[in-house]
Design an enzyme around this catalytic site. Structure first.
Site, PDB file in Angstrom:
ATOM      1  N   SER A 195      -0.424  -5.096   6.172  1.00 20.53           N
ATOM      2  CA  SER A 195      -0.103  -4.678   6.722  1.00 20.53           C
ATOM      3  C   SER A 195       1.734  -5.793   7.500  1.00 20.53           C
ATOM      4  O   SER A 195       2.958  -5.186   7.334  1.00 20.53           O
ATOM      5  CB  SER A 195      -0.236  -4.084   8.413  1.00 20.53           C
ATOM      6  OG  SER A 195      -1.322  -2.745   8.327  1.00 20.53           O
ATOM      7  N   ALA A 235      -2.562 -10.100   3.546  1.00 22.17           N
ATOM      8  CA  ALA A 235      -0.994  -9.616   4.064  1.00 22.17           C
ATOM      9  C   ALA A 235      -0.966  -8.369   3.304  1.00 22.17           C
ATOM     10  O   ALA A 235      -0.900  -8.630   2.251  1.00 22.17           O
ATOM     11  CB  ALA A 235      -0.025 -10.978   3.606  1.00 22.17           C
ATOM     12  N   GLU A 270       1.432   2.272   0.649  1.00 20.12           N
ATOM     13  CA  GLU A 270       2.711   2.531   1.227  1.00 20.12           C
ATOM     14  C   GLU A 270       2.628   1.979   2.706  1.00 20.12           C
ATOM     15  O   GLU A 270       3.828   2.768   3.408  1.00 20.12           O
ATOM     16  CB  GLU A 270       3.635   3.130   0.401  1.00 20.12           C
ATOM     17  CG  GLU A 270       3.312   3.980  -0.963  1.00 20.12           C
ATOM     18  CD  GLU A 270       4.471   2.932  -1.681  1.00 20.12           C
ATOM     19  OE1 GLU A 270       3.900   1.924  -2.033  1.00 20.12           O
ATOM     20  OE2 GLU A 270       4.703   3.352  -2.575  1.00 20.12           O
TER      21      GLU A 270
END
Length: 390
Positions: A138, A136, A368
Site C-alpha cells: 500500500s 512496499a 490495485e
C-alpha cells in the site's frame, strides 16, 4: 512529459454492439468451457490470450495506429465484464495487460511507442506490472528496487512481489528507485520478460485463481537501455498512480462480471431446487435477497461507467475510480457469499462454480490498492476539495 493519449468519442451504437457481441461469443465458446477444469489444475490459458490478441480484444483502449482498438474506456470495460463473467483469470489478466501497457502508451515518446507498442497490443505478447514489493504494498513510495545509471544503460536490482503473470509475461512495466528516498525518486522502465538476470520465484499458493500465476520477480543486475525508461526521470510514481486510476476501473468491471456470474448461477439453482413442495425461488426471503443482489450489481455498473465517462472526457476521475473499485468489489464479495448460501450444500461443493466465485472475489478487494486504500483516496479527494473551497 508526454501527456496521456486522448480518447475518441464513443463509436456508433452498431459498432459498440458488434464489439460486445464478439466478446460474448469468445467468452461463451473459448473462455467459459475449460474454466473450472483449468482453474482446478492451475493451468494458465495462454492460447486464450493469443486469441484475444488476434481478435483485437487485447488492446481495446489504445490507438489503432499502434495496433489497438481505439475504443472508449467505457466500451473496453463492457468487454472486460463479459470476459470476467466467463473466467476471472482471463478478465483480470486482460486488465493487468492493459495496465502494463499504460506507461508506454500514455507517457512514452513517439519513438518508444512506435518501437514497442504494436507488438504489445497486437503481437500476442502478454504484460505484467511491477510496483509492489515484499515491504512496499500500500505504501508504494517506499519501494526499494533500485535502478543505477551505467553509461547508456540502467542496472536494476531488487525484488518485486505479487506480480500477476510473474514468470510468464513477455514484458514488464517496472517501477524502480533512481533517486532519493520518497515519491520523487522513482522512475518507470519497460523490461523484457527474458532479460538476463530476471528470474521468477515459485508461484504463490492462493485461495483462488489457480490458473493465474502470481510470483515474486528477482532483478539481479538486470540491464536495460536508457531508451526503455518511460517518462521523465523521477516521475515514475505519478505514472504509476495514473495507471492505477485506470486499472481500478478494470478491477471494478471484473467484479461486476464475477458478481453477475454468481447471481446467474444462484438464480438458476433456486428455480430448479424444490423444498416443501415448491421451488425455493417462490419464497419471499429468496426473492428479496436476489433483488438486493441484482440491484447492487446494477448500481455498481452505473458507478463504474460514470467514472469511465469522466476518463473518456479527459476529466479527473481519481475519486470516482476508487469509489467504483470499492463498491463493486465489496458487492462482488457479498453476492458470492450469498450465492453459496442460497445454494446450501451444493454451493459449498466444488461440483458447482459458486464456491470458486467466492474464493476469487476476495482478491478483488485487495488488488490495485486494498479497499481500505480506496477509502483513503476518496476521503483525501473530498477533503482536498473542501480545503480548496475555503
Amino acid at each position: 512529459m508526454p501527456s496521456e493519449m486522448p480518447t475518441r468519442p464513443a463509436p456508433a451504437g452498431d459498432e459498440a454492439d458488434e464489439l460486445l457481441a464478439l466478446a460474448r461469443r469468445v467468452a461463451a465458446r473459448e473462455v467459459r468451457p475449460p474454466a473450472a477444469e483449468e482453474e482446478e489444475a492451475g493451468v494458465f490459458p495462454r492460447e486464450t490470450f493469443a486469441l484475444l490478441s488476434r481478435t483485437g480484444l487485447l488492446g481495446l483502449p489504445y490507438p489503432t495506429e499502434y495496433g489497438g482498438g481505439d475504443q472508449p474506456y467505457a466500451h473496453y470495460l463492457r468487454v472486460l465484464e463479459e470476459l470476467a463473467a466467463a473466467r476471472l483469470t482471463v478478465g483480470l489478466g486482460v486488465s493487468v495487460h492493459t495496465l502494463a501497457c499504460h506507461a508506454l502508451a500514455g507517457f512514452g515518446d513517439a519513438a518508444q511507442r512506435a518501437r514497442w507498442l504494436p507488438a504489445m497490443l497486437g503481437g500476442e505478447l502478454l504484460g505484467g506490472y511491477c510496483l509492489s514489493e515484499p515491504t512496499a504494498g500500500s505504501d508504494a513510495a517506499s519501494l526499494r528496487t533500485r535502478a543505477v545509471r551505467d553509461g547508456d544503460e540502467w542496472v536494476i536490482t531488487g525484488t518485486k512481489a505479487w506480480i500477476t503473470h510473474g514468470g510468464i509475461a513477455d514484458f514488464y512495466t517496472v517501477l524502480a528507485r533512481t533517486g532519493e528516498e520518497g515519491p520523487g525518486g522513482i522512475s518507470a522502465f519497460l523490461v523484457p520478460g527474458d532479460a538476463p538476470g530476471l528470474t521468477a520465484a515459485k508461484p504463490e499458493r492462493k485461495m483462488g485463481m489457480g490458473g493465474s500465476p502470481t510470483a515474486q520477480l528477482h532483478f539481479d543486475g538486470v540491464r536495460v537501455e536508457d531508451g526503455r525508461r518511460l517518462g521523465e526521470l523521477g516521475r515514475g510514481l505519478s505514472i504509476a498512480l495514473a495507471a492505477l486510476d485506470a486499472g481500478r476501473l478494470g478491477i471494478a468491471a471484473c467484479a461486476v462480471g464475477l458478481a453477475r456470474a454468481a447471481l446467474e448461477e444462484a438464480t438458476a439453482f433456486v428455480v430448479r431446487r424444490r423444498q416443501f413442495g415448491r421451488p425455493i425461488s417462490d419464497f419471499q426471503g429468496t426473492r428479496f435477497l436476489l433483488a438486493d443482489l441484482a440491484t447492487g450489481i446494477e448500481a455498481g455498473r452505473a458507478l463504474l461507467f460514470s467514472a469511465a465517462r469522466l476518463k473518456d472526457a479527459g476529466l479527473p476521475f481519481t475519486a470516482e475510480a476508487a469509489m467504483a473499485k470499492l463498491f463493486c468489489t465489496d458487492h462482488a464479495m457479498r453476492v458470492t457469499v450469498d450465492a453459496v448460501q442460497l445454494m446450501g450444500g451444493y454451493g459449498y461443493s466444488a461440483d458447482y462454480p459458486a464456491e470458486r466465485y467466492l474464493r476469487e472475489a476476495k482478491v478483488l478487494q485487495i488488488v490495485e490498492g486494498t479497499n481500505q486504500i480506496q477509502r483513503l483516496v476518496i476521503a483525501r479527494q473530498l477533503l482536498d476539495g473542501a480545503c480548496a473551497g475555503d
